[in-house]
Design an enzyme around this catalytic site. Sequence first.
Site, PDB file in Angstrom:
ATOM      1  N   HIS A  40       0.850  -1.188   0.000  1.00 55.59           N
ATOM      2  CA  HIS A  40       0.000   0.000   0.000  1.00 55.59           C
ATOM      3  C   HIS A  40       0.887   1.239   0.000  1.00 55.59           C
ATOM      4  O   HIS A  40       2.056   1.186   0.412  1.00 55.59           O
ATOM      5  CB  HIS A  40      -0.887   0.016   1.237  1.00 55.59           C
ATOM      6  CG  HIS A  40      -1.891  -1.088   1.267  1.00 55.59           C
ATOM      7  ND1 HIS A  40      -2.947  -1.086   2.152  1.00 55.59           N
ATOM      8  CD2 HIS A  40      -2.015  -2.230   0.544  1.00 55.59           C
ATOM      9  CE1 HIS A  40      -3.671  -2.170   1.968  1.00 55.59           C
ATOM     10  NE2 HIS A  40      -3.121  -2.883   0.997  1.00 55.59           N
ATOM     11  N   GLU A  94       0.935   3.844   1.909  1.00 53.87           N
ATOM     12  CA  GLU A  94       1.434   4.207   3.240  1.00 53.87           C
ATOM     13  C   GLU A  94       2.574   3.290   3.671  1.00 53.87           C
ATOM     14  O   GLU A  94       3.579   3.753   4.219  1.00 53.87           O
ATOM     15  CB  GLU A  94       0.296   4.135   4.278  1.00 53.87           C
ATOM     16  CG  GLU A  94      -0.871   5.050   3.987  1.00 53.87           C
ATOM     17  CD  GLU A  94      -1.942   4.425   3.097  1.00 53.87           C
ATOM     18  OE1 GLU A  94      -3.053   4.986   3.067  1.00 53.87           O
ATOM     19  OE2 GLU A  94      -1.693   3.396   2.430  1.00 53.87           O
ATOM     20  N   CYS A 145      -6.039   1.921   5.578  1.00 54.65           N
ATOM     21  CA  CYS A 145      -6.687   0.699   6.052  1.00 54.65           C
ATOM     22  C   CYS A 145      -6.154   0.386   7.457  1.00 54.65           C
ATOM     23  O   CYS A 145      -5.228   1.037   7.938  1.00 54.65           O
ATOM     24  CB  CYS A 145      -6.402  -0.458   5.100  1.00 54.65           C
ATOM     25  SG  CYS A 145      -4.699  -1.044   5.135  1.00 54.65           S
ATOM     26  N   CYS A 156      -2.359  -0.417   7.532  1.00 53.68           N
ATOM     27  CA  CYS A 156      -1.528   0.779   7.436  1.00 53.68           C
ATOM     28  C   CYS A 156      -1.622   1.611   8.705  1.00 53.68           C
ATOM     29  O   CYS A 156      -0.620   2.167   9.162  1.00 53.68           O
ATOM     30  CB  CYS A 156      -1.936   1.599   6.214  1.00 53.68           C
ATOM     31  SG  CYS A 156      -1.529   0.771   4.656  1.00 53.68           S
TER      32      CYS A 156
END
Length: 137
Positions: free
Chosen positions: A35, A37, A64, A67
């Site tokens: 992801h 992040e 999410c 993260c």
Amino acid sequence: MVRGDRPIGAVIVRDGQVVARGSNTFRTDHSHIAHAEMNALRIGADHLWAYQNGCTIYTTVEPCVMCLGAIVNANIRNIVFGLPDNNIRTRDAIAAVEYIRKRVHNYVGGVLQDKCLAVYRRFSEDEACLMLTGSRR
């Protein structure tokens, strides 16, 4: 060439300077944890180790829960995002867990939301709808 990854980016900023940036490479890297992040946290790991306090992470879409956990463990106290993700509802996880609630000092959503939504809609109208409403069109 278009990579095919969701158009999500993240930057980590300290004292007005970008210390790391990442983009979603989920499909490109064939990794469910790639992801934006997570990639920014990995790239900025050395800086975060030395200067963890005072950083803010900015991301296109609400992080999410994976993260969020990584952001909290990296001691980033300020999270700013454009689009809410009403499917995952990370803000509910923050509210439910005292440890996380105490460590996240600022959780600000809706920043440049219209621009983030326009970019995301070019990728997938259906997924944009899922994020905003929690259900598919």
